[in-house]
Design a protein around this motif. Sequence first.
Motif, PDB file in Angstrom:
ATOM      1  N   ARG A 141       0.561 -49.592  11.283  1.00  0.00           N
ATOM      2  CA  ARG A 141       1.455 -48.735  10.506  1.00  0.00           C
ATOM      3  C   ARG A 141       0.707 -48.073   9.353  1.00  0.00           C
ATOM      4  N   LEU A 142      -0.089 -48.843   8.633  1.00  0.00           N
ATOM      5  CA  LEU A 142      -0.816 -48.292   7.499  1.00  0.00           C
ATOM      6  C   LEU A 142      -1.880 -47.291   7.950  1.00  0.00           C
ATOM      7  N   ALA A 143      -2.543 -47.586   9.070  1.00  0.00           N
ATOM      8  CA  ALA A 143      -3.552 -46.658   9.597  1.00  0.00           C
ATOM      9  C   ALA A 143      -2.900 -45.349  10.035  1.00  0.00           C
ATOM     10  N   LEU A 144      -1.734 -45.454  10.664  1.00  0.00           N
ATOM     11  CA  LEU A 144      -1.001 -44.267  11.105  1.00  0.00           C
ATOM     12  C   LEU A 144      -0.607 -43.403   9.910  1.00  0.00           C
ATOM     13  N   LEU A 145      -0.069 -44.039   8.876  1.00  0.00           N
ATOM     14  CA  LEU A 145       0.382 -43.284   7.709  1.00  0.00           C
ATOM     15  C   LEU A 145      -0.777 -42.667   6.949  1.00  0.00           C
ATOM     16  N   LYS A 146      -1.902 -43.351   6.922  1.00  0.00           N
ATOM     17  CA  LYS A 146      -3.079 -42.778   6.279  1.00  0.00           C
ATOM     18  C   LYS A 146      -3.505 -41.502   7.007  1.00  0.00           C
ATOM     19  N   ALA A 147      -3.419 -41.523   8.330  1.00  0.00           N
ATOM     20  CA  ALA A 147      -3.761 -40.328   9.114  1.00  0.00           C
ATOM     21  C   ALA A 147      -2.761 -39.207   8.857  1.00  0.00           C
ATOM     22  N   LEU A 148      -1.475 -39.543   8.785  1.00  0.00           N
ATOM     23  CA  LEU A 148      -0.446 -38.530   8.553  1.00  0.00           C
ATOM     24  C   LEU A 148      -0.496 -37.986   7.132  1.00  0.00           C
ATOM     25  N   SER A 149      -1.001 -38.793   6.192  1.00  0.00           N
ATOM     26  CA  SER A 149      -1.099 -38.310   4.810  1.00  0.00           C
ATOM     27  C   SER A 149      -2.053 -37.125   4.721  1.00  0.00           C
ATOM     28  N   ASN A 170       8.277 -47.572  14.370  1.00  0.00           N
ATOM     29  CA  ASN A 170       7.998 -48.450  13.235  1.00  0.00           C
ATOM     30  C   ASN A 170       8.136 -49.924  13.570  1.00  0.00           C
ATOM     31  N   SER A 171       9.226 -50.275  14.239  1.00  0.00           N
ATOM     32  CA  SER A 171       9.512 -51.691  14.489  1.00  0.00           C
ATOM     33  C   SER A 171       8.564 -52.325  15.494  1.00  0.00           C
ATOM     34  N   PHE A 186       6.193 -47.956  23.037  1.00  0.00           N
ATOM     35  CA  PHE A 186       6.309 -49.400  22.910  1.00  0.00           C
ATOM     36  C   PHE A 186       7.765 -49.831  23.088  1.00  0.00           C
ATOM     37  N   GLY A 187       8.651 -48.834  23.212  1.00  0.00           N
ATOM     38  CA  GLY A 187      10.075 -49.112  23.326  1.00  0.00           C
ATOM     39  C   GLY A 187      10.485 -49.503  24.734  1.00  0.00           C
ATOM     40  N   LEU A 221       7.304 -34.605   5.589  1.00  0.00           N
ATOM     41  CA  LEU A 221       6.846 -35.220   6.831  1.00  0.00           C
ATOM     42  C   LEU A 221       7.223 -36.694   6.807  1.00  0.00           C
ATOM     43  N   VAL A 222       7.979 -37.123   7.813  1.00  0.00           N
ATOM     44  CA  VAL A 222       8.408 -38.518   7.917  1.00  0.00           C
ATOM     45  C   VAL A 222       7.602 -39.189   9.020  1.00  0.00           C
ATOM     46  N   GLY A 223       6.854 -40.227   8.650  1.00  0.00           N
ATOM     47  CA  GLY A 223       6.019 -40.918   9.621  1.00  0.00           C
ATOM     48  C   GLY A 223       6.362 -42.383   9.743  1.00  0.00           C
ATOM     49  N   SER A 224       6.115 -42.938  10.900  1.00  0.00           N
ATOM     50  CA  SER A 224       6.362 -44.354  11.161  1.00  0.00           C
ATOM     51  C   SER A 224       7.777 -44.762  10.815  1.00  0.00           C
ATOM     52  N   GLY A 225       8.717 -43.887  11.166  1.00  0.00           N
ATOM     53  CA  GLY A 225      10.131 -44.232  11.024  1.00  0.00           C
ATOM     54  C   GLY A 225      10.640 -44.796  12.339  1.00  0.00           C
TER      55      GLY A 225
END
Length: 322
Positions: A73-81, A65-66, A292-293, A56-60
């Motif tokens: 970013r850290l909160a998102l990845l903690k959820a995806l973990s 990511n940018s 956000f893009g 699983l690739v998150g916040s790429g």
Amino acid sequence: MEKNSADWRYTVMPAVFTWLKESASGALEIDFVATQQYAADILRVQGKGGTRMGGLVGSGTLGENSYLSTQQRLALLKALSEVAKEFNVPLISGAAAETKEELAKIVTELATVGVDTVMVMPPKTKEAPSDEQMYAYYALAASAANQAGITIMPYNNPDAAGYHALSTDLLRKLAALAEVTALKISTTDVSTIETLMLENHALKILAGVDTVTVHAGLAGACGGITGVGCIFPKASVTMQEYVNNGEWAEANKISQAMNSISYLDAQPLLLEYLKYAFGIHHNDADGGLRTFGKKLTQEQIDDVQARYLLAKERLALLDLAD
């Protein structure tokens, strides 16, 4: 810290989107529940041969990511973990910085929220560093990863993303680092993959552009990281199954069926294009438009919709549209 085991051979992994919602004030914020739900739905899908996504690739790039703050970013990845642990797959995320010291700090932070492997992009500098400077940048990231109990994946993406290119000589040296789990090569020219694999059959290389999955497999890549696979996961996993089995004609049928939308994965606006297509696929145009893009023009929206519908029609004939 308990980490998920990773076998980088013969697998495809989705670079999942970050789902957004409007807050009470009207500002956009991360919808953690929806992001987890869609990530889990993708990992749950089986190919015709019975396999699933292998990571699983998150916040790429596709995960915006940018555009995210460090805290987001850290909160998102903690959820995806949590999702990655549920499916016993590794969680991968990206990192880039101007200096090697800043990069090492990011790698260490990512480890604290459950990231197993960090895709390390080249330095975010205007001038291209020398190979010696580039190696030092990656070597310090490897050292930080070692101390944190995780691994890294050097990421060569000079095309759509415009990062500094990693030379073949440098890729050879980086592949020898103990902390390097695999190389990710996101170019439409697979000759670099073939050159490296001919020299060292034990290398693990992941392709990062959906249009070249079959060609990358022929060149020796052991799998790939997919954006289109978030929209058509059954097709993406099945195509990799055929590649793994050397059933090139069958794999190519799927590649051709998805070509209209896979093309978008190699464009500078891949995030905006594929996220909009994802929204169409889930009958959630508003969700697909939340990003956000950059805002797409009507001409671009029409093009994405036409490409999505063509891919869906072709994949339906192969029983791979869902």
